[in-house]
Design a protein around this motif. Structure first.
Motif, mmCIF file in Angstrom:
data_model
loop_
_atom_site.group_PDB
_atom_site.id
_atom_site.type_symbol
_atom_site.label_atom_id
_atom_site.label_comp_id
_atom_site.label_asym_id
_atom_site.label_seq_id
_atom_site.Cartn_x
_atom_site.Cartn_y
_atom_site.Cartn_z
ATOM 1 N N SER A 67 0.830 -1.205 0.000
ATOM 2 C CA SER A 67 0.000 0.000 0.000
ATOM 3 C C SER A 67 0.863 1.253 0.000
ATOM 4 O O SER A 67 0.581 2.222 -0.728
ATOM 5 C CB SER A 67 -0.932 0.000 1.223
ATOM 6 N N ALA A 68 1.938 1.249 0.812
ATOM 7 C CA ALA A 68 2.835 2.408 0.853
ATOM 8 C C ALA A 68 3.521 2.622 -0.492
ATOM 9 O O ALA A 68 3.663 3.762 -0.960
ATOM 10 C CB ALA A 68 3.877 2.218 1.947
ATOM 11 N N TYR A 69 3.924 1.518 -1.141
ATOM 12 C CA TYR A 69 4.593 1.619 -2.442
ATOM 13 C C TYR A 69 3.671 2.234 -3.493
ATOM 14 O O TYR A 69 4.043 3.167 -4.210
ATOM 15 C CB TYR A 69 5.053 0.234 -2.880
ATOM 16 N N PHE A 70 2.451 1.714 -3.577
ATOM 17 C CA PHE A 70 1.517 2.230 -4.583
ATOM 18 C C PHE A 70 1.067 3.652 -4.263
ATOM 19 O O PHE A 70 0.856 4.463 -5.166
ATOM 20 C CB PHE A 70 0.314 1.296 -4.706
ATOM 21 N N ALA A 71 0.917 3.968 -2.963
ATOM 22 C CA ALA A 71 0.544 5.327 -2.585
ATOM 23 C C ALA A 71 1.652 6.312 -2.959
ATOM 24 O O ALA A 71 1.385 7.406 -3.486
ATOM 25 C CB ALA A 71 0.259 5.402 -1.088
ATOM 26 N N TYR A 72 2.923 5.916 -2.700
ATOM 27 C CA TYR A 72 4.054 6.773 -3.054
ATOM 28 C C TYR A 72 4.126 6.962 -4.577
ATOM 29 O O TYR A 72 4.335 8.082 -5.071
ATOM 30 C CB TYR A 72 5.349 6.144 -2.549
ATOM 31 N N GLY A 73 3.956 5.880 -5.324
ATOM 32 C CA GLY A 73 3.983 5.975 -6.774
ATOM 33 C C GLY A 73 2.893 6.873 -7.312
ATOM 34 O O GLY A 73 3.106 7.664 -8.239
ATOM 35 N N TYR A 74 1.698 6.784 -6.716
ATOM 36 C CA TYR A 74 0.592 7.632 -7.159
ATOM 37 C C TYR A 74 0.877 9.103 -6.870
ATOM 38 O O TYR A 74 0.672 9.971 -7.731
ATOM 39 C CB TYR A 74 -0.706 7.203 -6.461
ATOM 40 N N LEU A 75 1.356 9.396 -5.656
ATOM 41 C CA LEU A 75 1.632 10.783 -5.284
ATOM 42 C C LEU A 75 2.756 11.380 -6.127
ATOM 43 O O LEU A 75 2.738 12.573 -6.443
ATOM 44 C CB LEU A 75 1.982 10.865 -3.795
ATOM 45 N N MET A 76 3.755 10.559 -6.486
ATOM 46 C CA MET A 76 4.860 11.062 -7.300
ATOM 47 C C MET A 76 4.438 11.361 -8.739
ATOM 48 O O MET A 76 5.164 12.027 -9.474
ATOM 49 C CB MET A 76 6.012 10.047 -7.307
ATOM 50 N N GLN A 77 3.298 10.863 -9.157
ATOM 51 C CA GLN A 77 2.800 11.131 -10.505
ATOM 52 C C GLN A 77 1.874 12.341 -10.569
ATOM 53 O O GLN A 77 1.448 12.731 -11.658
ATOM 54 C CB GLN A 77 2.061 9.895 -11.054
ATOM 55 N N VAL A 78 1.586 12.942 -9.437
ATOM 56 C CA VAL A 78 0.729 14.127 -9.425
ATOM 57 C C VAL A 78 1.466 15.268 -10.130
ATOM 58 O O VAL A 78 2.594 15.617 -9.761
ATOM 59 C CB VAL A 78 0.369 14.531 -7.977
ATOM 60 N N GLY A 79 0.861 15.835 -11.129
ATOM 61 C CA GLY A 79 1.496 16.911 -11.889
ATOM 62 C C GLY A 79 2.434 16.442 -12.977
ATOM 63 O O GLY A 79 3.003 17.263 -13.692
ATOM 64 N N VAL A 80 2.624 15.142 -13.115
ATOM 65 C CA VAL A 80 3.476 14.587 -14.181
ATOM 66 C C VAL A 80 2.565 14.131 -15.318
ATOM 67 O O VAL A 80 1.741 13.236 -15.133
ATOM 68 C CB VAL A 80 4.334 13.416 -13.669
ATOM 69 N N ASP A 81 2.726 14.749 -16.481
ATOM 70 C CA ASP A 81 1.806 14.493 -17.597
ATOM 71 C C ASP A 81 2.503 13.805 -18.762
ATOM 72 O O ASP A 81 2.187 14.075 -19.927
ATOM 73 C CB ASP A 81 1.181 15.807 -18.062
ATOM 74 N N GLN A 82 3.444 12.955 -18.470
ATOM 75 C CA GLN A 82 4.137 12.239 -19.546
ATOM 76 C C GLN A 82 3.138 11.391 -20.331
ATOM 77 O O GLN A 82 2.313 10.668 -19.770
ATOM 78 C CB GLN A 82 5.230 11.347 -18.964
ATOM 79 N N GLY A 83 3.211 11.518 -21.657
ATOM 80 C CA GLY A 83 2.269 10.809 -22.520
ATOM 81 C C GLY A 83 1.008 11.581 -22.823
ATOM 82 O O GLY A 83 0.157 11.107 -23.588
ATOM 83 N N TYR A 84 0.871 12.784 -22.261
ATOM 84 C CA TYR A 84 -0.328 13.599 -22.495
ATOM 85 C C TYR A 84 -0.425 13.948 -23.975
ATOM 86 O O TYR A 84 0.510 14.486 -24.562
ATOM 87 C CB TYR A 84 -0.249 14.860 -21.636
ATOM 88 N N GLN A 85 -1.539 13.644 -24.594
ATOM 89 C CA GLN A 85 -1.700 13.803 -26.038
ATOM 90 C C GLN A 85 -3.104 14.342 -26.351
ATOM 91 O O GLN A 85 -3.995 13.607 -26.760
ATOM 92 C CB GLN A 85 -1.476 12.451 -26.732
ATOM 93 N N PRO A 86 -3.301 15.632 -26.172
ATOM 94 C CA PRO A 86 -4.631 16.193 -26.405
ATOM 95 C C PRO A 86 -4.955 16.321 -27.901
ATOM 96 O O PRO A 86 -4.056 16.355 -28.751
ATOM 97 C CB PRO A 86 -4.540 17.576 -25.753
#
Length: 431
Positions: free
Chosen positions: A223-242
Motif C-alpha cells: 500500500s505504501a509503495y503504490f501510494a508513493y507511486g501515485y503521489l509522485m505522478q501528481v502533476g506529471v503528464d508524460q504521454g499527455y496527447q490532447p
C-alpha cells in the motif's frame, strides 16, 4: 542524254524533299517540347505563383496554350512575348494582356528573358499533359483489395469463439459424467467416503499468527509503495496527447518535409518560451499549398488533411477561390501540452542557442509524431540527471570560454558537465 538529266533532277528533288521533311520534323519536335524538362523548369520558375489546376497568384496553367488559342485566338508567339516581358506587352496596348493584368489586381508577372524558345516549349508541353488520377485513389483501391483478400481468411475472433465453445462443452461433459457416476453409486447402494475432521484452510490460516503478521506487513508495504507511486505522478503528464482544434502533423511537416522546428517556434532561439506560431506563419506556405499530396493511411486520408487546411483558411480568414484575405479571422484555441509548474524556471534560448541542445532531447522524436504528445516526464529528477550527464559544448562558444578554463582547472577534467558549471544550484531553476 535527256534521261540522265531527268534522273539527276529527280535525285535533287528527293534530297530537297528529305531536307525539308527533316527540318519540319525537327521544328515540330522542338515545338512539342519535353514534359519532364518542362516540369523542372515550371517548378523552378512558375510554381511560386501558378498551379496547373487552381487559380493562385496567377491563373491555372493546365492546357493554357490550347485555351488561349480556342478562346482568344492567340498563338505561341504571343506566349513567348508574355513570358519574356509581360510589362512590355501590357504597355503596347495588347487587349488580353491588359485584361489579365487588371483581373489579378495589377500584379505584374515576373519577366523571364533568360528562357529560350525550347525552355518555353518544354514548359508548355508539361502544362499540356492530362491530369493524372490522385495517388490516394489508387492506394485506396489497393487497400480495398487487401481487405477483400483478408476477409476470406479466418479471423482471430472466430478462432477464440470456437475455443470458448469447446471449453464450455468440455466443462458440461465433465459435469454430466460426475452426475451420472453419482447416480450409479446411489443405485448400487454404494456410499461415497466423505472427508471429516479436517479444519478448513481459511480457518487454519487465520489461527496462524506468524502468517497473519507476514501478510499484514506485505499489505502495508504494498500500500505504501503504490501510494508513493501515485503521489509522485501528481502533476506529471508524460504521454499527455490532447486533440487540437486543427490537426497539425509534426510527422508531415518536420519529418516528411524537413521543416526546421525553429521556423515555426522562432522565439525558442531568443526567448524563455518557444512560442506558438501565428497563423500568418502557417499561411506563408499554405497560400500555395492548398491540398495534401503525401502518403496517406486509412485513418489520415487526403480528404482528412485537405479538410484541416480548410479549417486553417477559415481561421485565418483566407478566401482560397479569390486568393485574398476577407478580414474575418477566428482565434484558434490550441491546447497546451508541455506545462512546467510556476515555481520552476526554464529558458529555451539558454538551452537551444547557448548550449546547442536539440529539440528532440526534451520533446522526443517530434518528426515521427502524427499527434504531438509529452515525451519526457519533465520532473526535477529528470532535469538533474540531464545536467549531471550532459557535457557542455564549449567549442567555438565564447560564452563558456573563460569559465570553462577556470572550472577545468578546479575539477581537473577536460569536459565539464552542466552540473559542474552550477547546474545543480537551487537558484538556477527556483528563485
Amino acid at each position: 542524254m535527256k534521261k540522265v538529266i531527268h534522273r539527276k533532277s529527280s535525285r535533287n528533288f528527293l534530297r530537297l524533299g528529305l531536307i525539308v521533311l527533316l527540318a519540319f520534323t525537327t521544328s515540330l519536335s522542338a515545338q512539342e517540347g519535353d514534359p519532364a524538362k518542362g516540369k523542372s523548369l515550371f517548378n523552378a520558375n512558375c510554381a511560386a505563383c501558378h498551379q496547373l489546376d487552381k487559380k493562385m497568384t496567377g491563373p491555372a496553367l493546365r492546357q493554357v496554350e490550347s485555351r488561349l488559342s480556342d478562346e482568344q485566338g492567340l498563338d505561341r508567339d504571343w506566349l513567348y512575348s508574355w513570358i519574356r516581358n509581360s510589362s512590355g506587352l501590357i504597355k503596347s496596348g495588347d487587349a488580353y494582356a491588359n485584361k489579365v493584368y487588371n483581373e489579378f489586381g495589377g500584379a505584374a508577372m515576373t519577366a523571364f528573358p533568360q528562357l529560350s524558345d525550347e525552355d518555353i516549349n518544354n514548359i508548355l508541353a508539361y502544362t499540356a499533359e492530362e491530369k493524372k488520377a490522385p495517388a490516394a485513389q489508387a492506394a485506396a483501391t489497393g487497400a480495398a483489395a487487401q481487405t477483400t483478400q483478408a476477409s476470406g481468411g479466418i479471423s482471430n475472433e472466430i478462432i477464440l469463439g470456437a475455443l470458448a465453445i469447446l471449453f464450455i462443452l468440455l466443462a458440461l461433459g465433465l459435469y454430466l459424467v460426475n452426475k451420472t457416476l453419482r447416480r450409479f453409486a446411489a443405485a448400487k447402494n454404494i456410499e461415497l467416503e466423505l472427508e471429516t475432521g479436517r479444519k478448513p484452510l481459511w480457518k487454519a490460516f487465520v489461527e496462524n499468527q506468524f502468517l497473519m503478521i507476514v501478510v499484514a506487513i506485505f499489505f502495508l508495504l504494498s500500500s505504501a509503495y503504490f501510494a508513493y507511486g501515485y503521489l509522485m505522478q501528481v502533476g506529471v503528464d508524460q504521454g499527455y496527447q490532447p486533440v487540437q482544434p486543427i490537426h497539425f502533423s509534426h510527422k508531415v511537416h518536420a519529418g516528411d518535409n524537413g521543416v526546421d522546428c525553429k521556423y515555426c517556434h522562432s522565439s525558442a532561439r531568443v526567448s524563455k518560451t518557444s512560442g506558438i506560431p501565428s497563423l500568418n506563419v502557417c499561411m506563408n506556405c499554405h497560400k500555395s499549398i492548398y491540398e495534401y499530396n503525401g502518403e496517406t493511411t486509412p485513418e489520415y486520408s487526403k480528404e482528412f488533411y485537405d479538410g484541416e487546411i480548410k479549417k486553417l483558411y477559415a481561421a485565418a480568414g483566407w478566401d482560397d477561390a479569390e486568393q485574398k484575405y476577407t478580414g474575418d479571422s477566428k482565434p484558434v484555441k490550441w491546447v497546451r501540452i508541455h506545462n512546467l509548474p510556476d515555481f520552476a524556471y526554464f529558458n529555451h534560448s539558454q538551452h537551444v542557442t547557448v548550449a546547442g541542445v536539440e529539440c528532440q532531447t526534451c520533446h522526443g522524436p517530434v518528426e515521427e509524431m502524427e499527434i504531438m504528445y509529452q515525451h519526457a516526464p519533465l520532473t526535477m529528477g529528470w532535469c538533474i540527471n540531464c545536467h549531471r550527464e550532459t557535457n557542455v559544448d564549449v567549442k567555438d562558444n565564447g560564452y563558456y570560454e573563460k569559465i570553462h578554463e577556470e572550472l577545468s582547472k578546479k575539477y581537473g577534467v577536460d569536459n565539464l558537465t552542466a552540473a559542474q558549471m552550477g547546474g545543480l544550484e537551487c537558484g538556477k531553476c527556483h528563485y
